[in-house]
Scaffold this motif. Structure first.
Motif, PDB file in Angstrom:
ATOM      1  N   SER A 204     -26.080 -30.465 -56.066  1.00 42.57           N
ATOM      2  CA  SER A 204     -25.760 -30.797 -57.449  1.00 42.57           C
ATOM      3  C   SER A 204     -24.944 -32.084 -57.492  1.00 42.57           C
ATOM      4  O   SER A 204     -24.477 -32.582 -56.465  1.00 42.57           O
ATOM      5  N   GLY A 205     -24.794 -32.597 -58.672  1.00 43.91           N
ATOM      6  CA  GLY A 205     -23.944 -33.762 -58.890  1.00 43.91           C
ATOM      7  C   GLY A 205     -24.346 -34.985 -58.089  1.00 43.91           C
ATOM      8  O   GLY A 205     -25.527 -35.321 -57.979  1.00 43.91           O
ATOM      9  N   GLN A 206     -23.345 -35.631 -57.492  1.00 43.63           N
ATOM     10  CA  GLN A 206     -23.570 -36.883 -56.765  1.00 43.63           C
ATOM     11  C   GLN A 206     -24.460 -36.678 -55.549  1.00 43.63           C
ATOM     12  O   GLN A 206     -25.297 -37.534 -55.242  1.00 43.63           O
ATOM     13  N   GLU A 207     -24.286 -35.562 -54.859  1.00 40.55           N
ATOM     14  CA  GLU A 207     -25.113 -35.302 -53.674  1.00 40.55           C
ATOM     15  C   GLU A 207     -26.583 -35.184 -54.051  1.00 40.55           C
ATOM     16  O   GLU A 207     -27.458 -35.694 -53.356  1.00 40.55           O
ATOM     17  N   LEU A 208     -26.864 -34.508 -55.146  1.00 40.88           N
ATOM     18  CA  LEU A 208     -28.250 -34.364 -55.611  1.00 40.88           C
ATOM     19  C   LEU A 208     -28.818 -35.711 -55.999  1.00 40.88           C
ATOM     20  O   LEU A 208     -29.969 -36.035 -55.673  1.00 40.88           O
ATOM     21  N   GLU A 209     -28.012 -36.518 -56.675  1.00 45.89           N
ATOM     22  CA  GLU A 209     -28.469 -37.846 -57.090  1.00 45.89           C
ATOM     23  C   GLU A 209     -28.747 -38.731 -55.880  1.00 45.89           C
ATOM     24  O   GLU A 209     -29.751 -39.460 -55.845  1.00 45.89           O
ATOM     25  N   GLN A 210     -27.883 -38.663 -54.870  1.00 47.99           N
ATOM     26  CA  GLN A 210     -28.088 -39.464 -53.655  1.00 47.99           C
ATOM     27  C   GLN A 210     -29.369 -39.036 -52.934  1.00 47.99           C
ATOM     28  O   GLN A 210     -30.125 -39.886 -52.447  1.00 47.99           O
ATOM     29  N   ALA A 211     -29.595 -37.733 -52.851  1.00 49.01           N
ATOM     30  CA  ALA A 211     -30.799 -37.227 -52.192  1.00 49.01           C
ATOM     31  C   ALA A 211     -32.057 -37.654 -52.933  1.00 49.01           C
ATOM     32  O   ALA A 211     -33.097 -37.926 -52.325  1.00 49.01           O
ATOM     33  N   HIS A 212     -31.943 -37.737 -54.249  1.00 49.04           N
ATOM     34  CA  HIS A 212     -33.087 -38.179 -55.052  1.00 49.04           C
ATOM     35  C   HIS A 212     -33.332 -39.677 -54.871  1.00 49.04           C
ATOM     36  O   HIS A 212     -34.469 -40.110 -54.633  1.00 49.04           O
ATOM     37  N   GLN A 213     -32.282 -40.466 -54.965  1.00 51.92           N
ATOM     38  CA  GLN A 213     -32.404 -41.920 -54.887  1.00 51.92           C
ATOM     39  C   GLN A 213     -32.914 -42.380 -53.520  1.00 51.92           C
ATOM     40  O   GLN A 213     -33.683 -43.335 -53.419  1.00 51.92           O
ATOM     41  N   SER A 214     -32.497 -41.715 -52.454  1.00 55.00           N
ATOM     42  CA  SER A 214     -32.888 -42.126 -51.100  1.00 55.00           C
ATOM     43  C   SER A 214     -34.320 -41.718 -50.748  1.00 55.00           C
ATOM     44  O   SER A 214     -34.886 -42.210 -49.773  1.00 55.00           O
ATOM     45  N   GLY A 215     -34.889 -40.810 -51.528  1.00 53.44           N
ATOM     46  CA  GLY A 215     -36.217 -40.293 -51.213  1.00 53.44           C
ATOM     47  C   GLY A 215     -36.173 -39.019 -50.391  1.00 53.44           C
ATOM     48  O   GLY A 215     -37.210 -38.463 -50.039  1.00 53.44           O
ATOM     49  N   LEU A 216     -34.959 -38.543 -50.061  1.00 50.48           N
ATOM     50  CA  LEU A 216     -34.819 -37.345 -49.232  1.00 50.48           C
ATOM     51  C   LEU A 216     -35.429 -36.120 -49.908  1.00 50.48           C
ATOM     52  O   LEU A 216     -36.084 -35.315 -49.242  1.00 50.48           O
ATOM     53  N   LEU A 217     -35.239 -35.965 -51.201  1.00 48.63           N
ATOM     54  CA  LEU A 217     -35.780 -34.794 -51.899  1.00 48.63           C
ATOM     55  C   LEU A 217     -37.296 -34.720 -51.770  1.00 48.63           C
ATOM     56  O   LEU A 217     -37.867 -33.644 -51.553  1.00 48.63           O
ATOM     57  N   GLN A 218     -37.946 -35.874 -51.892  1.00 51.79           N
ATOM     58  CA  GLN A 218     -39.400 -35.886 -51.760  1.00 51.79           C
ATOM     59  C   GLN A 218     -39.818 -35.474 -50.355  1.00 51.79           C
ATOM     60  O   GLN A 218     -40.767 -34.691 -50.179  1.00 51.79           O
TER      61      GLN A 218
END
Length: 240
Positions: A204-218
């Motif tokens: 959640s929060g900043q960690e979730l945003e970082q994972a999304h921005q870096s492409g890690l979530l994908q």
């Protein structure tokens, strides 16, 4: 889970290897009869449609890496059926064979060289695609080989960075797979790591945003979906 073969490796040289040719269509070779292939995040969009992919640790460096499962035991490549490769996409780690990277300095991949396994079954002086022309210049084929290694090296750095991020976020866990193959019994796959779905869902929060921005979530979602292909490998193994 790696598979090692004895080989004679030489740095590629336009004089010493002027006459060498590569039988590129010859896939059912000793070098390709391996049960894993290293892959990079740049390959995942295509790769996950055909291969199960997990995380492993490099036996040499201990670094995290992505690994496509090709078989359930050392030396077993279920994607090989005679001379046919049972997938439309070949991982770069397979395409680059019988060549390999030689890196005198692991921290400076730009100073690397391409080496060739002279004992590989694809290598000869009579049949196949030449590496050099009569003047000793690189052929288009050899230039494509160099581009493949450039992709592999760049992809390895990108992959390691993303997996380090996932590790720092506590998203990676060790797993042991126990697979039941009809008519053959249980097969144990050890030394694998995977993304912990519960930990991912709690981001959640900043960690979730970082994972999304870096492409890690994908990357996480692609790997989780790829495990479905284990069932295909089970069927191939049972019918051997």
């Amino acid at each position: 889970m790696t598979d090692s073969n004895k080989s004679t490796i030489e740095l590629l040289d336009s004089q010493a290897h002027r006459k060498l040719k590569i039988q590129t269509q010859k896939l059912n070779t000793k070098q390709n009869r391996v049960n894993v292939a290293n892959v990079s995040v740049g390959e995942l969009n295509t790769l996950v449609h055909e291969y199960p992919v997990f995380i492993t640790k490099s036996p040499n460096s201990g670094d995290l890496q992505l690994t496509a499962i090709l078989g359930f035991k050392s030396g077993e490549n279920l994607f090989l059926k005679g001379d046919e490769w049972r997938a439309t996409y070949l991982p770069l780690d397979i395409i680059r064979r019988p060549f390999q990277a030689y890196l005198p300095d692991q921290n400076n991949p730009n100073q690397g060289h391409i080496a060739i396994d002279l004992l590989a079954e694809q290598v000869n002086e009579k049949h196949g695609t030449p590496l050099f022309d009569d003047q000793g210049n690189k052929t288009e084929f050899l230039q494509r080989v160099e581009q493949t290694f450039s992709q592999i090296m760049g992809g390895a750095v990108q992959t390691l960075n993303l997996l380090k991020q996932a590790e720092q976020l506590g998203l990676i866990e060790s797993i042991n797979l126990s697979i039941e193959v009809p008519n053959k019994g249980k097969v144990e796959l050890n030394g694998l790591l995977a993304f912990n779905k519960e930990a991912v869902d709690k981001l959640s929060g900043q960690e979730l945003e970082q994972a999304h921005q870096s492409g890690l979530l994908q990357v996480i979602h692609l790997l989780l979906s790829s495990t479905l292909h284990l069932q295909k490998l089970i069927g191939w193994s049972a019918n051997q």
